[in-house]
Write a protein that holds these residues in place. Structure first.
Motif, PDB file in Angstrom:
ATOM      1  N   SER A 331       0.954  -1.212  -0.142  1.00  0.00           N
ATOM      2  CA  SER A 331      -0.065   0.035  -0.043  1.00  0.00           C
ATOM      3  C   SER A 331       0.847   1.307  -0.155  1.00  0.00           C
ATOM      4  CB  SER A 331      -1.171  -0.031   1.150  1.00  0.00           C
ATOM      5  OG  SER A 331      -0.069  -0.176   2.297  1.00  0.00           O
ATOM      6  N   GLN A 332       2.059   1.114   0.695  1.00  0.00           N
ATOM      7  CA  GLN A 332       2.912   2.533   0.557  1.00  0.00           C
ATOM      8  C   GLN A 332       4.145   2.244  -0.378  1.00  0.00           C
ATOM      9  OE1 GLN A 332       4.118   2.094   4.753  1.00  0.00           O
ATOM     10  NE2 GLN A 332       2.727   3.507   5.342  1.00  0.00           N
ATOM     11  N   GLY A 333       3.622   1.638  -1.458  1.00  0.00           N
ATOM     12  CA  GLY A 333       4.856   1.607  -2.651  1.00  0.00           C
ATOM     13  C   GLY A 333       5.439   0.259  -2.475  1.00  0.00           C
ATOM     14  N   THR A 334       6.513  -0.219  -3.248  1.00  0.00           N
ATOM     15  CA  THR A 334       6.951  -1.745  -3.437  1.00  0.00           C
ATOM     16  C   THR A 334       8.045  -1.696  -2.760  1.00  0.00           C
ATOM     17  OG1 THR A 334       8.055  -0.654  -5.595  1.00  0.00           O
ATOM     18  CG2 THR A 334       5.687  -1.320  -6.124  1.00  0.00           C
ATOM     19  N   THR A 335       8.224  -3.162  -2.282  1.00  0.00           N
ATOM     20  CA  THR A 335       9.032  -3.742  -1.648  1.00  0.00           C
ATOM     21  C   THR A 335       9.881  -4.814  -2.657  1.00  0.00           C
ATOM     22  OG1 THR A 335       7.819  -3.418   0.397  1.00  0.00           O
ATOM     23  CG2 THR A 335       9.893  -5.080   0.214  1.00  0.00           C
ATOM     24  N   ARG A 336      11.247  -4.652  -2.665  1.00  0.00           N
ATOM     25  CA  ARG A 336      11.866  -5.585  -3.611  1.00  0.00           C
ATOM     26  C   ARG A 336      12.834  -6.537  -2.562  1.00  0.00           C
ATOM     27  NH1 ARG A 336      14.845  -4.065  -8.769  1.00  0.00           N
ATOM     28  NH2 ARG A 336      16.562  -3.440  -7.378  1.00  0.00           N
ATOM     29  N   TYR A 337      12.765  -7.597  -2.878  1.00  0.00           N
ATOM     30  CA  TYR A 337      13.759  -8.677  -2.250  1.00  0.00           C
ATOM     31  C   TYR A 337      14.585  -9.421  -3.185  1.00  0.00           C
ATOM     32  CZ  TYR A 337      11.483  -7.959   2.178  1.00  0.00           C
ATOM     33  OH  TYR A 337      10.909  -7.656   3.363  1.00  0.00           O
ATOM     34  N   PRO A 338      15.970  -9.457  -3.101  1.00  0.00           N
ATOM     35  CA  PRO A 338      16.559 -10.415  -4.112  1.00  0.00           C
ATOM     36  C   PRO A 338      16.187 -11.799  -4.483  1.00  0.00           C
ATOM     37  CG  PRO A 338      17.936 -10.176  -2.321  1.00  0.00           C
ATOM     38  CD  PRO A 338      16.738  -9.319  -1.945  1.00  0.00           C
ATOM     39  N   ALA A 339      16.336 -12.449  -5.486  1.00  0.00           N
ATOM     40  CA  ALA A 339      15.797 -13.627  -5.558  1.00  0.00           C
ATOM     41  C   ALA A 339      16.566 -14.366  -7.041  1.00  0.00           C
ATOM     42  CB  ALA A 339      14.251 -13.950  -6.086  1.00  0.00           C
ATOM     43  N   GLU A 340      17.926 -14.410  -6.752  1.00  0.00           N
ATOM     44  CA  GLU A 340      18.786 -15.081  -7.527  1.00  0.00           C
ATOM     45  C   GLU A 340      19.051 -16.448  -7.372  1.00  0.00           C
ATOM     46  OE1 GLU A 340      22.597 -13.324  -8.718  1.00  0.00           O
ATOM     47  OE2 GLU A 340      21.651 -11.413  -8.557  1.00  0.00           O
ATOM     48  N   VAL A 341      18.126 -17.238  -7.842  1.00  0.00           N
ATOM     49  CA  VAL A 341      18.129 -18.543  -7.536  1.00  0.00           C
ATOM     50  C   VAL A 341      18.353 -19.676  -8.814  1.00  0.00           C
ATOM     51  CG1 VAL A 341      16.366 -18.232  -5.721  1.00  0.00           C
ATOM     52  CG2 VAL A 341      15.605 -19.128  -7.780  1.00  0.00           C
ATOM     53  N   GLN A 342      18.752 -20.774  -8.188  1.00  0.00           N
ATOM     54  CA  GLN A 342      18.949 -21.895  -9.246  1.00  0.00           C
ATOM     55  C   GLN A 342      17.871 -22.831  -8.838  1.00  0.00           C
ATOM     56  OE1 GLN A 342      22.997 -23.663  -8.778  1.00  0.00           O
ATOM     57  NE2 GLN A 342      22.502 -24.783 -10.714  1.00  0.00           N
ATOM     58  N   LEU A 343      16.985 -22.996 -10.014  1.00  0.00           N
ATOM     59  CA  LEU A 343      15.731 -23.676  -9.866  1.00  0.00           C
ATOM     60  C   LEU A 343      16.084 -25.145 -10.072  1.00  0.00           C
ATOM     61  CD1 LEU A 343      12.696 -23.298  -9.335  1.00  0.00           C
ATOM     62  CD2 LEU A 343      12.465 -23.168 -11.759  1.00  0.00           C
TER      63      LEU A 343
END
Ligand code: ZN
Length: 505
Positions: A331-343
Motif C-alpha cells: 500500500s505504501q509503494g513497492t518492496t523488492r527482495y533479491p531472488a537469484e536462485v538456481q531452480l
C-alpha cells in the motif's frame, strides 16, 4: 520547552535506512502525537512507549509531545522505533542528556514493562548504519550477536530501557556482542550417498558448474530429491558480500538460528507443493516477509512434485526468475527482495506416482496433461531436463567405495566456474547459465556450422525451439569448462542435446 533528536533505523525491502526521530515538548494538554507517515504499528507505539518509560521508573512528561520521524517520505514499518522514541521524549523533556548517545543509532521494540524486545531485519539495518558512517548502535540484547556480524561499527545490546537510560545518564556500559564461532553447521549431505544415477549426478555437476536451472523427471525412488538436496554441497561457498546479503534476507524473515552466524553455504529451500504464492514469493502486511524464493537467494529453490503446485503459484515464479528480484506491491509503494536462485524441479511421470509403468493406471492423456502443467514459459527457462531411470538392484547392492564425494565434485565445479568467469571477463555475469543466446550465436563464440549441424536440423524440423537451441549451447560450454577444454565439439553438442531434451544417451 524542549527539543531533541536521535537516530534510528528503518527498512524498506532489504535496504536499511537511517531515520531521524525528533521530539518537541510544549506546554498544553498532555498528549503524544506521532507524525512522519507511520503505519498502524507505529501508532500502537504511543501506548507501549509511555508504559515502558513509566515502568523504567522515569517520570512521563505530562505535556504536549510531538514526535516526528524523518525523512517523511520513507515508508516506516514495525516496532523497531520504540526505543528511539522513548529516549528522544525523555531528552526533549530535559530529563536525559542525549550527548552520550550522539552518533548512536537506537533500535528496539519496547514491552509495557520496559523490556527491549528483538526485531526482524537487524542485520540489514546495521549494514546501512555502518555505510552511513554511524559510529555506534544499540540493539535489543537478543539481536546483539546478529548485529555483531557487521564489521566497522560498535555494537551494544540492551535488555531493558532502564539500561539505555543509565548508559546515557551515567555512562554505565552496555554489553558488546560475544565473539561467535563463524562455524556454520553443515547438513552432512554428500553426493557419495546417492546410489547409482550416473546420469543424475552428471546433470547435477553441470547444473552446479554453469548455474543452470534443472528439471529431474523420473519415477518415485529414482533419487530425484536426494540429488536436489545435495546440490548445495557442490556449489562454491558464498563470498563476504554474498554471505552478508543472504544473511540479511534471513534476518528480515526471522529465520536465523538462535546463535546467528554468516550464511556461507548456498541456501536450500524446498517449499511444499501446497505453498501459497505469498509463501513462495513473499508478502504479508507491514514489513513484507521474504518468501522461499528470496530465502533461496544465491542458492537452490527445489520444487518437488512440481506439477502439483497450483498454476498461479508457478506463474508467480516466472518474472522473478527472469529479473533476479521479487517485487511486491504494498500500500505504501513497492518492496523488492533479491531472488537469484538456481531452480530445481522434480516431477513424477504421472499423477498416480507408482514406480513402474506396468502398475500405472493413468491413461496417456492424463500423463500428458500432468507434465503439461509445467510446460510453457516455466519449463522453457530450464536448461537441463533429465529423465532418471529407477535405480537397478545391481546398483543398490554394489560397492559404494568408488562413489565420488561432494568435495571432489566441488573442486571440478570451482575450476569450471573459474574458466567460465575468465571467458566472460568484463560482462555482467560470470556463469554460462546467464549467457544470452545472442552472445553464444555470434562471433567470437559462434561455433563452426559442422559442430552445430544437428541443432540446425532440429530447428528446421520444428523439434527444437530457438530458446532450446541457445540452451544446448550453454550446456555445451559448461561441459567444456568441466573438462578443461576450450571449444565445444560435435560430441559436446550431442551430449548437451540429451541433457536438454531428456533423451537417453
Ligand atoms: Zn500413473
Amino acid at each position: 520547552m524542549g527539543y531533541a533528536r536521535v537516530r534510528a533505523l528503518g527498512l524498506v525491502g532489504l535496504e536499511g535506512h537511517c531515520v531521524t526521530v525528533e521530539a518537541h515538548v510544549a506546554p498544553g494538554l498532555p498528549a503524544l502525537t506521532l507524525s512522519g507517515l507511520p503505519d498502524a504499528s507505529l501508532h500502537e507505539a504511543r501506548d507501549r512507549v509511555r508504559a515502558a518509560v513509566v515502568n523504567a521508573d522515569e517520570e512521563w512528561p505530562n505535556r504536549r509531545i510531538t514526535v516526528n520521524l524523518l525523512p517523511a517520505d520513507l515508508p516506516k514499518h514495525g516496532s523497531g522505533f520504540d526505543l528511539a522514541i522513548a529516549v528522544v521524549v525523555l531528552g526533549a523533556a530535559g530529563r536525559l542528556n542525549l550527548r552520550a548517545v550522539g552518533g548512536t543509532a537506537l533500535v528496539g521494540e519496547l514491552g509495557l514493562d520496559g523490556q527491549i524486545r528483538p526485531v526482524r531485519g537487524v542485520l540489514p539495518m546495521v549494514l546501512a548504519a555502518a555505510r552511513a558512517g554511524v559510529r555506534r548502535i544499540i540493539v535489543p540484547a537478543d539481536n546483539v550477536t546478529e548485529a555483531g556480524l557487521v564489521p566497522g561499527i560498535q555494537v551494544h545490546g540492551a535488555e531493558r530501557l532502564s539500561q539505555v537510560i543509565e548508559f546515557a545518564r551515567a555512562g554505565i556500559p552496555l554489553p558488546a556482542p560475544p565473539t561467535v564461532d563463524s562455524f556454520e553447521e553443515g547438513d552432512d549431505l554428500d553426493l557419495a550417498d546417492v546410489v547409482g544415477q550416473e546420469r543424475g549426478r552428471f546433470a547435477l555437476e553441470i547444473a552446479a558448474a554453469g548455474a543452470h536451472h534443472l528439471a529431474l523427471f523420473g519415477p518415485p525412488g529414482a533419487g530425484k530429491t536426494m540429488l536436489a538436496q545435495r546440490l548445495p554441497s557442490i556449489l562454491p561457498p558464498l563470498d563476504d558480500a554474498a554471505a552478508l546479503e543472504v544473511t540479511a534476507v534471513h534476518s528480515i524473515a526471522g529465520t536465523l538460528p538462535p546463535v546467528p552466524c554468516l550464511i556461507r553455504r548456498a541456501p536450500f529451500q524446498a517449499p511444499h507443493h501446497t505453498a501459497t504464492a505469498p509463501a513462495l514469493v513473499g508478502g504479508g502486511t507491514g514489513l513484507a516477509r521474504p518468501g522461499a524464493l528470496s530465502l533461496a537467494h544465491r542458492g537452490v529453490l527445489f520444487l518437488d512434485e512440481a506439477p502439483e503446485f497450483r498454476p498461479h503459484v508457478l506463474n508467480a515464479l516466472r518474472q522473478p526468475l527472469e529479473d533476479g528480484w521479487v517485487t511486491l506491491a504494498r500500500s505504501q509503494g513497492t518492496t523488492r527482495y533479491p531472488a537469484e536462485v538456481q531452480l530445481v524441479l522434480a516431477a513424477n511421470p504421472c499423477p498416480c506416482g507408482v514406480s513402474n509403468d506396468i502398475a500405472c493406471t493413468c491413461s496417456p492423456p492424463v500423463r500428458r496433461r500432468y507434465l503439461g502443467r509445467l510446460s510453457g514459459p516455466l519449463l522453457d527457462r530450464i536448461d537441463l531436463q533429465v529423465t532418471l531411470a529407477p535405480v537397478s538392484a545391481a546398483a543398490l547392492t554394489g560397492e559404494l567405495d568408488d562413489q565420488v564425494c561432494s568435495e571432489q565434485v566441488l573442486k571440478r565445479v570451482m575450476a569450471a566456474r573459474a574458466a567460465a568467469a575468465e571467458r566472460w571477463t568484463g560482462r555482467a555475469f560470470t556463469v554460462n547459465g546467464r549467457a544470452s543466446g545472442t552472445l553464444l550465436r555470434l562471433p567470437p563464440f559462434r561455433l563452426p556450422a559442422a559442430t552445430t549441424s544437428e541443432l540446425a536440423r532440429r530447428v528446421d524440423r520444428g523439434t527444437l525451439s530457438a530458446r532450446g537451441y541457445d540452451r544446448v549451447l550453454r550446456i555445451a560450454w559448461t561441459i567444456v569448462d568441466l573438462q578443461g577444454r576450450t571449444l565445444p565439439t560435435k560430441d559436446d553438442i550431442d551430449e548437451a542435446l540429451q541433457l536438454r531434451t531428456g533423451e537417453s544417451p
